[in-house]
Enzyme design. Structure first.
Site, PDB file in Angstrom:
ATOM      1  N   GLY A 131       1.501  13.224  18.986  1.00  0.00           N
ATOM      2  CA  GLY A 131       1.935  14.446  18.296  1.00  0.00           C
ATOM      3  C   GLY A 131       2.399  14.237  16.873  1.00  0.00           C
ATOM      4  O   GLY A 131       2.662  15.208  16.166  1.00  0.00           O
ATOM      5  N   ILE A 159      -2.181   1.967  18.144  1.00  0.00           N
ATOM      6  CA  ILE A 159      -1.346   0.794  17.902  1.00  0.00           C
ATOM      7  C   ILE A 159      -2.211  -0.464  17.763  1.00  0.00           C
ATOM      8  O   ILE A 159      -2.878  -0.887  18.721  1.00  0.00           O
ATOM      9  CB  ILE A 159      -0.278   0.632  19.017  1.00  0.00           C
ATOM     10  CG1 ILE A 159       0.528   1.932  19.135  1.00  0.00           C
ATOM     11  CG2 ILE A 159       0.626  -0.571  18.731  1.00  0.00           C
ATOM     12  CD1 ILE A 159       1.135   2.466  17.828  1.00  0.00           C
ATOM     13  N   GLU A 246       5.053  -3.513   3.425  1.00  0.00           N
ATOM     14  CA  GLU A 246       3.889  -3.124   4.227  1.00  0.00           C
ATOM     15  C   GLU A 246       2.801  -2.511   3.336  1.00  0.00           C
ATOM     16  O   GLU A 246       1.620  -2.783   3.496  1.00  0.00           O
ATOM     17  CB  GLU A 246       4.304  -2.100   5.287  1.00  0.00           C
ATOM     18  CG  GLU A 246       5.223  -2.683   6.336  1.00  0.00           C
ATOM     19  CD  GLU A 246       5.869  -1.628   7.221  1.00  0.00           C
ATOM     20  OE1 GLU A 246       6.975  -1.880   7.695  1.00  0.00           O
ATOM     21  OE2 GLU A 246       5.271  -0.547   7.414  1.00  0.00           O
ATOM     22  N   ARG A 272     -32.707  -9.961  -4.138  1.00  0.00           N
ATOM     23  CA  ARG A 272     -33.561  -8.830  -3.758  1.00  0.00           C
ATOM     24  C   ARG A 272     -34.407  -8.379  -4.954  1.00  0.00           C
ATOM     25  O   ARG A 272     -33.899  -8.228  -6.067  1.00  0.00           O
ATOM     26  CB  ARG A 272     -32.672  -7.679  -3.291  1.00  0.00           C
ATOM     27  CG  ARG A 272     -33.411  -6.420  -2.946  1.00  0.00           C
ATOM     28  CD  ARG A 272     -34.010  -6.499  -1.580  1.00  0.00           C
ATOM     29  NE  ARG A 272     -34.684  -5.255  -1.211  1.00  0.00           N
ATOM     30  CZ  ARG A 272     -35.493  -5.149  -0.181  1.00  0.00           C
ATOM     31  NH1 ARG A 272     -35.757  -6.199   0.594  1.00  0.00           N
ATOM     32  NH2 ARG A 272     -36.068  -4.003   0.100  1.00  0.00           N
TER      33      ARG A 272
HETATM   34  C1  LIG Z   1      -7.136   1.846  12.784  1.00  0.00           C
HETATM   35  C2  LIG Z   1      -5.736   2.363  12.800  1.00  0.00           C
HETATM   36  C3  LIG Z   1      -4.686   1.490  13.036  1.00  0.00           C
HETATM   37  C4  LIG Z   1      -3.389   1.966  13.083  1.00  0.00           C
HETATM   38  N1  LIG Z   1      -2.371   1.103  13.403  1.00  0.00           N
HETATM   39  C5  LIG Z   1      -1.132   1.602  13.632  1.00  0.00           C
HETATM   40  C6  LIG Z   1      -0.094   0.751  14.133  1.00  0.00           C
HETATM   41  O1  LIG Z   1      -0.279  -0.444  14.344  1.00  0.00           O
HETATM   42  N2  LIG Z   1       1.116   1.314  14.391  1.00  0.00           N
HETATM   43  C7  LIG Z   1       1.371   2.635  14.188  1.00  0.00           C
HETATM   44  O2  LIG Z   1       2.476   3.082  14.467  1.00  0.00           O
HETATM   45  N3  LIG Z   1       0.407   3.474  13.718  1.00  0.00           N
HETATM   46  C8  LIG Z   1      -0.831   2.984  13.437  1.00  0.00           C
HETATM   47  N4  LIG Z   1      -1.825   3.811  12.973  1.00  0.00           N
HETATM   48  C9  LIG Z   1      -1.516   5.228  12.760  1.00  0.00           C
HETATM   49  C10 LIG Z   1      -1.486   5.629  11.296  1.00  0.00           C
HETATM   50  O3  LIG Z   1      -0.401   5.037  10.643  1.00  0.00           O
HETATM   51  C11 LIG Z   1      -1.468   7.163  11.264  1.00  0.00           C
HETATM   52  O4  LIG Z   1      -2.751   7.594  11.718  1.00  0.00           O
HETATM   53  C12 LIG Z   1      -1.175   7.710   9.879  1.00  0.00           C
HETATM   54  O5  LIG Z   1       0.171   7.460   9.548  1.00  0.00           O
HETATM   55  C13 LIG Z   1      -1.423   9.220   9.796  1.00  0.00           C
HETATM   56  O6  LIG Z   1      -0.801   9.889  10.840  1.00  0.00           O
HETATM   57  P1  LIG Z   1      -1.667  10.949  11.716  1.00  0.00           P
HETATM   58  O7  LIG Z   1      -2.900  10.269  12.158  1.00  0.00           O
HETATM   59  O8  LIG Z   1      -0.791  11.541  12.742  1.00  0.00           O
HETATM   60  O9  LIG Z   1      -2.089  12.065  10.680  1.00  0.00           O
HETATM   61  P2  LIG Z   1      -1.230  13.373  10.277  1.00  0.00           P
HETATM   62  O10 LIG Z   1       0.144  12.978   9.960  1.00  0.00           O
HETATM   63  O11 LIG Z   1      -1.454  14.402  11.315  1.00  0.00           O
HETATM   64  O12 LIG Z   1      -1.971  13.800   8.923  1.00  0.00           O
HETATM   65  C14 LIG Z   1      -3.189  14.554   8.900  1.00  0.00           C
HETATM   66  C15 LIG Z   1      -3.497  14.879   7.432  1.00  0.00           C
HETATM   67  O13 LIG Z   1      -2.435  15.677   6.882  1.00  0.00           O
HETATM   68  C16 LIG Z   1      -1.940  15.077   5.715  1.00  0.00           C
HETATM   69  N5  LIG Z   1      -0.495  15.301   5.607  1.00  0.00           N
HETATM   70  C17 LIG Z   1       0.460  15.084   6.538  1.00  0.00           C
HETATM   71  N6  LIG Z   1       1.668  15.339   6.037  1.00  0.00           N
HETATM   72  C18 LIG Z   1       1.490  15.712   4.737  1.00  0.00           C
HETATM   73  C19 LIG Z   1       2.360  16.094   3.676  1.00  0.00           C
HETATM   74  N7  LIG Z   1       3.700  16.128   3.834  1.00  0.00           N
HETATM   75  N8  LIG Z   1       1.810  16.402   2.479  1.00  0.00           N
HETATM   76  C20 LIG Z   1       0.479  16.363   2.297  1.00  0.00           C
HETATM   77  N9  LIG Z   1      -0.404  16.008   3.263  1.00  0.00           N
HETATM   78  C21 LIG Z   1       0.099  15.683   4.462  1.00  0.00           C
HETATM   79  C22 LIG Z   1      -2.224  13.585   5.880  1.00  0.00           C
HETATM   80  O14 LIG Z   1      -2.224  12.910   4.640  1.00  0.00           O
HETATM   81  C23 LIG Z   1      -3.588  13.620   6.539  1.00  0.00           C
HETATM   82  O15 LIG Z   1      -4.572  13.795   5.561  1.00  0.00           O
HETATM   83  C24 LIG Z   1      -3.123   3.343  12.877  1.00  0.00           C
HETATM   84  C25 LIG Z   1      -4.181   4.205  12.599  1.00  0.00           C
HETATM   85  C26 LIG Z   1      -5.469   3.748  12.570  1.00  0.00           C
HETATM   86  C27 LIG Z   1      -6.586   4.725  12.332  1.00  0.00           C
END
Ligand SMILES: Cc1cc2nc3c(=O)[nH]c(=O)nc-3n(C[C@H](O)[C@H](O)[C@H](O)COP(=O)(O)OP(=O)(O)OC[C@H]3O[C@@H](n4cnc5c(N)ncnc54)[C@H](O)[C@@H]3O)c2cc1C
Length: 382
Positions: A131, A159, A246, A272
């Site tokens: 969420g 994760i 980080e 190439r």
């Molecule tokens: C391959 C991979 C490895 C990962 N590894 C880890 C890990 O080891 N540990 C961990 O905890 N997490 C991990 N993550 C999670 C990652 O850190 C999150 O996916 C990321 O922080 C974005 O959160 P979300 O996916 O919930 O997107 P959301 O927060 O739902 O964002 C969706 C979109 O809305 C935009 N948005 C959100 N808030 C705002 C705002 N205030 N202003 C403007 N735009 C906004 C975002 O920039 C994005 O474009 C990983 C993700 C991936 C894909």
């Protein structure tokens, strides 16, 4: 040697960089195809990296580490980037180590750091939930004190090291009625831990040699002594304080990867041929590569400055955000151009540049999205 002209470079760091490159060439690169097929690396790679001192560059010697600083780690992460392969989840392991180093009690450091240095413990950092990602204070995993233990319920998603890891820094709410003030961090050893369950290894667009998973906690009991720092409710501040490293780390990896992408592409366009000559003989190819090189030099100069500042403990949150934002954007632009110069072969995963292209995309998402970086940078302007 990637940062050879940096003002903070020393002979010791230069030797470390060369040795690390050799280590990755010998122990990581020959196995990447298998890692991609199996969607994770071998535990043996972690153990070898532990023996080599790569897992513990900045852990003090008294806790089994090499006793270096963030200069040592910067050199290692640039070399990891230079492999062009993102299978080895050293980033998150390193992040977890820094939490233990910065906030762990003496007992926690004694208990965890030597094992993190040797690879007996492989670490991850579990913040994101189904969420909530960017908005960390909205996490819903709860930790409720019951006698000597916390009882933990909830789940995490995306994760890194989620399959292979056996130690996680877990972000929980110790007070669910609060936002940021209710957040705490727990160190969780998962071997044989009841109530801990891993989801499947997630199917990603890139970074396919690295495992990424959901984690589930059902009445999972963790000793209260595993709370990082002695007081509940400090987790959000602890997270914020570590973010500069980080984010800079991801930019450093981006510098290493970009060097590799350009080198691979120069080799390819020399060999190439089209219309009776090498692709490199077309002025467009040389100009595009020149643009890539110019962008990388500028990025690297900024990243070198930031590394110097973080070694001196002077790097600010907005500087780290600028490094992460520009590092990930420039890495993406350079690799996109390198794919173009490979033609159709650049779209085939058999070619390193194609895998780099898929890997690079997530750099703009994890570790704080580009939008969140802009938000943080903008706050320094107003
Ligand atoms: C391959 C991979 C490895 C990962 N590894 C880890 C890990 O080891 N540990 C961990 O905890 N997490 C991990 N993550 C999670 C990652 O850190 C999150 O996916 C990321 O922080 C974005 O959160 P979300 O996916 O919930 O997107 P959301 O927060 O739902 O964002 C969706 C979109 O809305 C935009 N948005 C959100 N808030 C705002 C705002 N205030 N202003 C403007 N735009 C906004 C975002 O920039 C994005 O474009 C990983 C993700 C991936 C894909």
């Amino acid at each position: 040697m990637i940062f050879k002209d940096a003002p903070w470079m020393t002979e010791e760091l230069s030797i470390l960089g060369d040795a690390t490159r050799k280590f990755f060439q010998a122990e990581l690169v020959p196995h990447v195809e298998r890692y991609h097929a199996e969607k994770q690396v071998d535990r043996a790679l972690w153990e070898k990296a532990g023996e080599y001192g790569i897992l513990a560059a900045s852990i003090p010697e008294e806790f089994g580490g090499a006793g270096g600083d963030l200069g040592h780690e910067s050199v290692i992460f640039a070399e990891l980037g230079y492999t062009g392969d993102m299978s080895f989840g050293l980033f998150v392991h390193n992040i977890a180590i820094h939490y233990v180093l910065a906030y762990g009690t003496e007992e926690q450091k004694q208990r965890w750091l030597p094992k993190l240095a040797s690879g007996e413990l492989i670490a991850g950092i579990a913040m994101t939930e189904p969420g909530t990602g960017s908005d960390l204070q909205a996490v819903r995993t709860t930790a409720v004190l019951d006698g000597e233990d916390y009882v933990i319920n909830g789940s995490k998603i995306f994760i890194s090291n989620g399959q292979i890891g056996n130690f996680f820094i877990l972000v929980v709410k110790t007070d669910a009625s609060q936002g940021a003030k209710g957040i705490s961090l727990l160190g969780v050893e998962t071997d044989g831990l009841e109530g801990f369950r891993r989801g499947k290894n997630l199917d990603k667009v890139g970074m396919t040699g690295q495992d990424t998973s959901e984690l589930f906690f059902d009445d999972m009991r963790v000793p209260a002594a595993n709370l990082l720092g002695d007081i509940e409710g400090q987790g959000f501040g602890q997270l914020m304080n570590q973010l500069a490293w980080e984010r800079l780390m991801l930019a450093i990896v981006g510098v290493g990867v970009s060097h590799k992408a350009i080198e691979e592409t120069v080799t390819y366009v020399r060999e190439r041929k089209a219309f009776g000559k090498s692709i490199i003989e077309f002025q467009n190819s040389r100009y595009k590569l020149a643009e890539c090189k110019a962008k990388l030099e500028l990025l690297q100069a900024y990243v070198e400055k930031c590394i110097g500042k973080i070694i001196r403990n002077e790097l600010t949150a907005d500087e780290a955000s600028i490094a992460k934002l520009t590092g990930s954007e420039i890495q993406g632009e350079i690799i996109d151009q390198c794919v173009q110069l490979h033609g159709g072969y650049g779209y085939m995963r058999e070619y390193l540049v194609a895998r780099m292209y898929a890997d690079a995309r997530v750099q703009r998402i994890y570790g704080g999205t580009s939008e969140i970086m802009k938000e943080l940078i903008s706050r320094s302007l107003i």
